[in-house]
Design a protein around this motif. Structure first.
Motif, PDB file in Angstrom:
ATOM      1  N   LEU A 186       0.920  -1.066   0.137  1.00 21.11           N
ATOM      2  CA  LEU A 186       0.277  -0.253   0.208  1.00 21.11           C
ATOM      3  C   LEU A 186       1.079   1.093   0.167  1.00 21.11           C
ATOM      4  O   LEU A 186       1.293   1.685   1.370  1.00 21.11           O
ATOM      5  CB  LEU A 186      -0.540   0.090   1.263  1.00 21.11           C
ATOM      6  N   SER A 199      -5.195   1.501  -2.257  1.00 21.97           N
ATOM      7  CA  SER A 199      -5.698  -0.023  -1.938  1.00 21.97           C
ATOM      8  C   SER A 199      -5.019  -0.309  -2.720  1.00 21.97           C
ATOM      9  O   SER A 199      -4.784  -0.816  -3.632  1.00 21.97           O
ATOM     10  CB  SER A 199      -7.595   0.160  -1.743  1.00 21.97           C
ATOM     11  N   GLU A 234      -9.194  -7.072  -1.103  1.00 23.83           N
ATOM     12  CA  GLU A 234      -8.459  -5.965  -1.534  1.00 23.83           C
ATOM     13  C   GLU A 234      -8.988  -5.275  -0.437  1.00 23.83           C
ATOM     14  O   GLU A 234      -9.101  -5.692   1.341  1.00 23.83           O
ATOM     15  CB  GLU A 234      -9.691  -4.869  -2.183  1.00 23.83           C
ATOM     16  N   LYS A 245      -7.218  -2.382   2.082  1.00 26.96           N
ATOM     17  CA  LYS A 245      -7.418  -0.726   2.042  1.00 26.96           C
ATOM     18  C   LYS A 245      -6.815   0.128   3.286  1.00 26.96           C
ATOM     19  O   LYS A 245      -6.693  -0.154   4.530  1.00 26.96           O
ATOM     20  CB  LYS A 245      -8.740  -0.284   1.838  1.00 26.96           C
TER      21      LYS A 245
END
Length: 173
Positions: free
Chosen positions: A45, A58, A140, A142
Protein backbone atom coordinates in the motif's frame (compact mmCIF):
# COMPACT_ATOMS: atom_id res chain seq x y z
CA UNK A 1 -38.37 -94.80 -6.97
CA UNK A 2 -38.83 -93.60 -3.42
CA UNK A 3 -35.24 -94.50 -2.69
CA UNK A 4 -34.04 -92.63 -5.77
CA UNK A 5 -36.01 -89.55 -4.82
CA UNK A 6 -34.77 -89.73 -1.24
CA UNK A 7 -31.20 -90.21 -2.43
CA UNK A 8 -31.54 -87.22 -4.80
CA UNK A 9 -32.81 -84.97 -2.02
CA UNK A 10 -30.03 -86.19 0.23
CA UNK A 11 -27.38 -85.41 -2.42
CA UNK A 12 -28.94 -82.02 -3.22
CA UNK A 13 -28.84 -81.18 0.46
CA UNK A 14 -25.03 -81.28 0.32
CA UNK A 15 -24.93 -78.79 -2.52
CA UNK A 16 -26.80 -75.93 -0.87
CA UNK A 17 -25.52 -72.42 -1.59
CA UNK A 18 -23.94 -70.54 1.30
CA UNK A 19 -24.21 -66.75 0.99
CA UNK A 20 -21.78 -64.34 2.66
CA UNK A 21 -22.32 -60.65 3.27
CA UNK A 22 -19.71 -57.90 2.99
CA UNK A 23 -20.08 -54.43 4.50
CA UNK A 24 -18.72 -51.68 2.25
CA UNK A 25 -17.98 -48.35 3.91
CA UNK A 26 -17.14 -45.14 2.06
CA UNK A 27 -15.24 -43.03 4.60
CA UNK A 28 -15.10 -39.34 3.70
CA UNK A 29 -12.74 -37.24 5.76
CA UNK A 30 -12.77 -33.45 5.61
CA UNK A 31 -10.15 -31.75 3.46
CA UNK A 32 -9.62 -28.01 3.37
CA UNK A 33 -6.75 -26.33 1.57
CA UNK A 34 -6.09 -22.66 1.10
CA UNK A 35 -3.31 -21.36 -1.16
CA UNK A 36 -2.29 -17.72 -1.57
CA UNK A 37 -1.53 -16.75 -5.17
CA UNK A 38 2.29 -16.90 -5.44
CA UNK A 39 2.44 -13.70 -7.49
CA UNK A 40 0.60 -11.86 -4.69
CA UNK A 41 2.52 -12.91 -1.58
CA UNK A 42 3.71 -9.33 -1.03
CA UNK A 43 1.09 -6.58 -0.92
CA UNK A 44 2.16 -2.94 -0.96
CA UNK A 45 0.00 0.00 0.00
CA UNK A 46 2.03 2.94 -1.31
CA UNK A 47 1.28 6.55 -0.38
CA UNK A 48 2.86 8.93 -2.90
CA UNK A 49 0.57 12.00 -3.06
CA UNK A 50 -1.31 14.27 -0.67
CA UNK A 51 -4.53 12.72 -1.98
CA UNK A 52 -3.24 9.25 -1.03
CA UNK A 53 -2.77 10.40 2.58
CA UNK A 54 -6.13 12.17 2.52
CA UNK A 55 -8.20 9.38 0.86
CA UNK A 56 -6.23 6.24 1.63
CA UNK A 57 -4.90 3.73 -0.91
CA UNK A 58 -5.93 0.22 -1.82
CA UNK A 59 -4.60 -2.87 -3.53
CA UNK A 60 -7.05 -5.30 -5.13
CA UNK A 61 -5.68 -8.81 -5.50
CA UNK A 62 -7.90 -10.74 -7.92
CA UNK A 63 -8.05 -14.49 -7.21
CA UNK A 64 -5.79 -13.94 -4.20
CA UNK A 65 -6.90 -17.15 -2.44
CA UNK A 66 -7.55 -20.61 -3.93
CA UNK A 67 -9.87 -22.89 -1.91
CA UNK A 68 -10.49 -26.64 -1.93
CA UNK A 69 -13.01 -27.87 0.62
CA UNK A 70 -15.02 -31.07 0.97
CA UNK A 71 -17.83 -29.24 2.72
CA UNK A 72 -18.77 -25.96 4.35
CA UNK A 73 -15.91 -23.78 5.55
CA UNK A 74 -14.76 -20.44 6.92
CA UNK A 75 -11.74 -18.43 5.77
CA UNK A 76 -10.15 -16.31 8.48
CA UNK A 77 -7.32 -13.78 8.58
CA UNK A 78 -5.15 -12.34 11.31
CA UNK A 79 -2.10 -10.15 11.63
CA UNK A 80 1.01 -11.37 13.45
CA UNK A 81 0.83 -8.25 15.63
CA UNK A 82 -1.62 -5.54 16.67
CA UNK A 83 0.74 -3.03 15.07
CA UNK A 84 2.82 -2.80 11.90
CA UNK A 85 6.46 -2.21 12.80
CA UNK A 86 9.26 0.01 11.51
CA UNK A 87 11.95 -0.05 14.16
CA UNK A 88 10.57 1.74 17.21
CA UNK A 89 7.69 3.32 15.26
CA UNK A 90 4.36 1.57 14.74
CA UNK A 91 1.00 2.00 13.08
CA UNK A 92 -2.11 0.20 14.29
CA UNK A 93 -3.07 -2.87 12.26
CA UNK A 94 -6.75 -1.95 12.62
CA UNK A 95 -6.18 1.05 10.32
CA UNK A 96 -5.99 -1.46 7.45
CA UNK A 97 -9.27 -2.84 6.08
CA UNK A 98 -9.70 -6.09 4.19
CA UNK A 99 -12.57 -6.78 1.83
CA UNK A 100 -13.28 -10.27 0.45
CA UNK A 101 -15.20 -10.75 -2.82
CA UNK A 102 -15.96 -13.57 -5.22
CA UNK A 103 -13.10 -14.44 -7.53
CA UNK A 104 -13.22 -15.72 -11.12
CA UNK A 105 -14.45 -19.17 -9.97
CA UNK A 106 -16.70 -18.15 -7.10
CA UNK A 107 -17.85 -20.23 -4.16
CA UNK A 108 -21.59 -20.83 -4.70
CA UNK A 109 -23.65 -19.22 -1.93
CA UNK A 110 -20.65 -17.92 0.01
CA UNK A 111 -20.95 -14.87 2.24
CA UNK A 112 -18.11 -12.35 2.00
CA UNK A 113 -17.19 -9.89 4.76
CA UNK A 114 -16.73 -6.29 3.77
CA UNK A 115 -14.33 -3.81 5.34
CA UNK A 116 -12.93 -6.04 8.08
CA UNK A 117 -10.40 -4.25 10.26
CA UNK A 118 -7.10 -6.11 10.41
CA UNK A 119 -6.40 -7.50 13.87
CA UNK A 120 -4.08 -9.90 15.65
CA UNK A 121 -7.23 -11.91 16.44
CA UNK A 122 -8.71 -14.14 13.75
CA UNK A 123 -11.52 -12.48 11.83
CA UNK A 124 -13.83 -14.36 9.48
CA UNK A 125 -13.72 -13.17 5.86
CA UNK A 126 -15.70 -15.85 4.02
CA UNK A 127 -18.35 -18.32 5.16
CA UNK A 128 -19.81 -21.08 3.01
CA UNK A 129 -22.14 -23.97 3.76
CA UNK A 130 -20.96 -25.73 0.58
CA UNK A 131 -17.57 -26.99 -0.45
CA UNK A 132 -15.84 -26.54 -3.76
CA UNK A 133 -12.81 -27.29 -5.88
CA UNK A 134 -10.40 -24.56 -7.02
CA UNK A 135 -12.69 -21.76 -5.87
CA UNK A 136 -11.22 -18.26 -5.98
CA UNK A 137 -11.52 -15.39 -3.52
CA UNK A 138 -10.34 -11.87 -4.31
CA UNK A 139 -9.03 -9.66 -1.52
CA UNK A 140 -8.78 -5.87 -1.40
CA UNK A 141 -6.45 -4.28 1.15
CA UNK A 142 -7.20 -0.64 2.01
CA UNK A 143 -4.98 1.66 4.02
CA UNK A 144 -6.35 4.52 6.09
CA UNK A 145 -7.10 7.98 4.76
CA UNK A 146 -7.86 11.15 6.73
CA UNK A 147 -4.10 11.78 7.02
CA UNK A 148 -3.86 8.95 9.58
CA UNK A 149 -0.22 8.19 8.70
CA UNK A 150 0.95 11.80 8.28
CA UNK A 151 3.45 11.63 11.17
CA UNK A 152 4.76 8.13 10.46
CA UNK A 153 7.37 8.93 7.80
CA UNK A 154 10.92 8.42 9.12
CA UNK A 155 13.50 10.86 7.70
CA UNK A 156 16.23 9.17 5.69
CA UNK A 157 14.03 6.22 4.72
CA UNK A 158 12.58 6.26 1.24
CA UNK A 159 10.07 4.77 1.56
CA UNK A 160 9.35 4.19 5.24
CA UNK A 161 7.98 0.64 5.36
CA UNK A 162 5.74 -0.75 8.10
CA UNK A 163 5.41 -4.53 8.02
CA UNK A 164 3.42 -7.39 9.49
CA UNK A 165 2.74 -10.96 8.39
CA UNK A 166 -0.84 -12.01 7.68
CA UNK A 167 -2.06 -15.56 8.22
CA UNK A 168 -5.04 -16.92 6.33
CA UNK A 169 -6.67 -20.10 7.62
CA UNK A 170 -9.51 -22.32 6.46
CA UNK A 171 -11.61 -24.38 8.86
CA UNK A 172 -14.47 -26.78 8.24
CA UNK A 173 -17.94 -25.65 9.19
Amino acid sequence: MKKLLLASLFILGFFTVNAQNVTLNVNLKPIQTLVVNNAQKIVNLTYTTADDYKNGVSSTNTDHLNIYSTGGFQVKVKSANATLQNGAKTIDANTIQIKATAGSNAVNGAQYSQNVQLSNNETTLVTSTKGGVDKKISIEYKGAGADTYIDNYVPGQNPTVYTTELTYTIVSQ
